[in-house]
Design an enzyme around this catalytic site. Structure first.
Site, PDB file in Angstrom:
ATOM      1  N   GLY A 547       0.833  -1.189   0.000  1.00 19.27           N
ATOM      2  CA  GLY A 547       0.000   0.000   0.000  1.00 19.27           C
ATOM      3  C   GLY A 547       0.866   1.236   0.000  1.00 19.27           C
ATOM      4  O   GLY A 547       2.051   1.202   0.365  1.00 19.27           O
ATOM      5  N   GLU A 548       0.270   2.347  -0.412  1.00 14.19           N
ATOM      6  CA  GLU A 548       1.053   3.561  -0.610  1.00 14.19           C
ATOM      7  C   GLU A 548       1.615   4.098   0.700  1.00 14.19           C
ATOM      8  O   GLU A 548       0.898   4.283   1.674  1.00 14.19           O
ATOM      9  CB  GLU A 548       0.188   4.603  -1.290  1.00 14.19           C
ATOM     10  CG  GLU A 548      -0.227   4.167  -2.691  1.00 14.19           C
ATOM     11  CD  GLU A 548      -0.885   5.283  -3.454  1.00 14.19           C
ATOM     12  OE1 GLU A 548      -0.167   6.176  -3.925  1.00 14.19           O
ATOM     13  OE2 GLU A 548      -2.103   5.251  -3.565  1.00 14.19           O
ATOM     14  N   GLY A 549       2.896   4.350   0.717  1.00 10.63           N
ATOM     15  CA  GLY A 549       3.588   4.841   1.901  1.00 10.63           C
ATOM     16  C   GLY A 549       4.305   3.738   2.647  1.00 10.63           C
ATOM     17  O   GLY A 549       5.419   3.932   3.144  1.00 10.63           O
TER      18      GLY A 549
END
Length: 613
Positions: A547-549
């Site tokens: 997931g992003e981050g």
């Protein structure tokens, strides 16, 4: 006085209060700034020299520097010569007073010199910011020289406070305006939102008028949560973000600073001589070069604390097909409370998380998702988020997302800016239970296809793309990337949101991409193809899909370790050539370590060679 309420500002604060950084933020929107340095000496003081170099690294390349340390009278003359279209930043008045009291400049009428400076400030035609230490809160010095300095600086501060339009006092990085009114345009009298304050439609907290259309309609709410420890749950404090620099204009052709073009290759060359076991650090060399270029030194240090901007945006229409808004709310709430995978990774990576909730965006297949005013406001919000991170001592940004429809919006932006085929790059829709929802994926494809058909004859400028396809979350991420580049702060791109924001930011300011690093591209073709257009090579190839981050936070400790190792190791002993260095002693044979005396002798063959054979 200028249209936004001031022409001259005096910024007061104690040592390490953040006064210089705040003063720099006041003039960040100016196309060029004359930085007036008043300090003298320091050549024999490494700690003082380090402070000066830290200030120098923060300044954009478009700024010029004037030195007045040798002559205190030069400052007043420089202010008198300034033109109305110039911007000056004087940092700081303490150095000027120290030079004024130097025995080499005596006898001197100190009171008259201070009065002349105050008159020059009052009459200065340029836009002017003066930084000065506040010494009135400390004990009376025990020495006569110390008392003379405090008395002279206190007198100078009072004189300039009367001469300037505005006076700010900075404590722990938080400015308070001592000479201003809440009605003054462009002046924020309270940067800290009080907990429990109710938002009133059409105003911001404290009853102040909104700074832009986004703040007036739906202000972006920022929740900063401390990084979670493995067995604890830290508390989160909620603040409402308000911009502090309304003069910045974000538009195509912005001139932002570039990293040091020599420091990266110098760091690579240096690594070849280090006492590294084996063949070196491999792909991690990319991270060392990037750190060297952004820090302007061949021996960079590992990044300190970083901030994750977790942008929570909502897209209407087919872009959000298969998404559950409740799941996005749960992810954001976990990050705020220090729970969940992202918060756990942040605990190990010395990072905190700022959850940024932005206004919803329209359906891209039906029409523009944002109006032009909201695009500008969202860019400004992102710019100020980067400024806030810098003021809070964060040394890098990680841009991530937890909203609905972001992947489809990013796919549309990448397709519009690079010509990529949406069907080939749109990520599949993964639902809980490790199951793919292909029906939702097809509806997202249809939304992107219809949006691309709708804008086939529309302009493709950066702001046009954000208004037609990107939405508020992408606009905020783009503004944050530009704001970080303006402050020489590295940005870790992670996932579709970061890549799409990087492409849009490149079209607004081409220098911005040089401040970006892609730690791991994951398994998404959208990210890989967008990164290729940006010229970004992933440092690692771990195939992470957290997931992003989260991908960046998982890789960050390894990147830091490589940079720390490169900075700490000495040169390999066999490459040392100077007696006295590590690996050689003063008892070595003459000429062994002396390049001037050493001569090259071709070795004698121990058997038949090509000539004798």
């Amino acid at each position: 006085m200028s249209a936004d309420g001031w022409s001259s500002v005096l910024v007061l604060g104690g040592i390490r209060s953040g006064k210089s950084a705040f003063a720099e933020s006041l003039v960040a929107a100016a196309p060029s700034v004359r930085y007036v340095a008043t300090a003298a000496g320091g050549e024999d003081d490494p700690e003082w020299r380090g402070r000066i170099e830290a200030h120098q690294r923060r300044r954009p390349q478009s700024w010029t520097t004037e030195e007045t340390g040798a002559d205190p009278g030069r400052l007043a003359a420089l202010l008198a010569e300034a033109k109305p279209d110039e911007t000056l930043l004087v940092d700081d008045l303490g150095g000027w007073v120290a030079t004024l009291l130097d025995p080499a400049n005596q006898p001197n009428d100190d009171v008259a010199t201070v009065a002349a400076l105050a008159e020059a400030v009052h009459a200065c035609a340029a836009r002017l910011v003066v930084v000065s230490p506040e010494v009135g809160l400390s004990l009376v010095p025990a020495t006569a020289v110390g008392r003379a300095f405090v008395d002279a600086l206190g007198t100078a501060n009072q004189a300039l406070a009367d001469a300037c339009d505005r006076v700010a006092f900075v404590v722990a990085g938080r400015p308070t305006w001592l000479k201003s009114t809440a009605a003054d345009p462009g002046i924020v009298t309270d940067l800290q939102a009080e907990e429990g304050t109710t938002q009133v439609e059409g105003t911001t907290q404290g009853g102040r008028a909104p700074h832009n259309a986004m703040a007036a309609a739906t202000p972006a709410r920022v929740t900063t949560a401390a990084a979670a420890a493995p067995l604890t749950t830290p508390s989160a404090s909620t603040t409402t973000f308000e911009p502090v620099d309304p003069g910045t204009v974000i538009e195509a052709g912005m001139d932002l600073p570039l990293p040091d073009s020599d420091a990266g290759p110098d760091a690579r060359d240096r690594l070849e001589r280090l006492d590294l076991p084996g063949a070196g650090i491999g792909a991690l060399l990319e991270a060392v070069e990037f750190a060297a270029a952004t820090q302007g030194t061949a021996t960079p240090r590992p990044w300190g604390p970083v901030r994750v901007l977790l942008v929570d945006g909502r897209h209407a229409g087919g872009a959000s097909a298969g998404s559950d808004p409740a799941e996005s709310d749960r992810r954001a709430a976990e990050a705020e409370s220090g729970e969940g995978a992202l918060a756990r990774l942040a605990a190990t990576a010395d990072a905190d998380i700022a959850v940024v909730r932005v206004p919803p965006s329209g359906a891209m297949e039906d029409g523009a998702v944002l109006d032009a005013a909201t695009v500008d406001a969202a860019l400004r919000q992102g710019w100020e988020l980067a400024a806030t991170a810098a003021e809070d001592g964060r040394e890098a940004l990680v841009i991530g997302a937890c909203g609905t429809g972001t992947e489809a919006a990013a796919t549309a932006v990448v397709a519009a800016t690079t010509g990529a085929e949406p069907v080939a790059t749109l990520p599949r829709v993964l639902v809980p239970g490790a199951r793919y929802d292909d029906d939702a994926w097809m509806r997202r494809c249809a939304a992107v296809r219809d949006a691309m058909h709708r804008i086939r004859q529309e302009p493709r400028g950066a702001k046009d793309v954000l208004a037609q396809l990107g939405g508020a979350d992408l606009a905020v991420a783009t503004g944050a990337l530009l704001g970080a580049a303006a402050r020489r702060m590295p940005v870790f791109l992670d996932g579709p949101l970061g890549i799409a924001a990087g492409l849009v930011a490149r079209d607004l300011a081409s220098q911005s991409r040089h401040w970006c690093l892609l730690a791991d591209a994951g398994r998404l073709q959208l990210v890989r193809q967008g990164a290729d257009v940006l010229g970004l090579t992933p440092v690692l190839d771990l195939g992470l899909d957290l997931g992003e981050g989260a991908n960046t936070l998982a890789a960050l400790p390894l990147l830091r370790s490589a940079i720390a190792l490169a900075a700490a190791l000495p040169v390999h002993p066999t490459l040392l050539t100077t007696p006295g260095d590590a690996g050689l002693s003063e008892n070595d044979e003459p000429g062994q370590g002396d390049d001037e005396e050493a001569t090259f002798a071709e070795p004698e063959p121990h058997g038949p060679g090509p000539a004798s054979a």
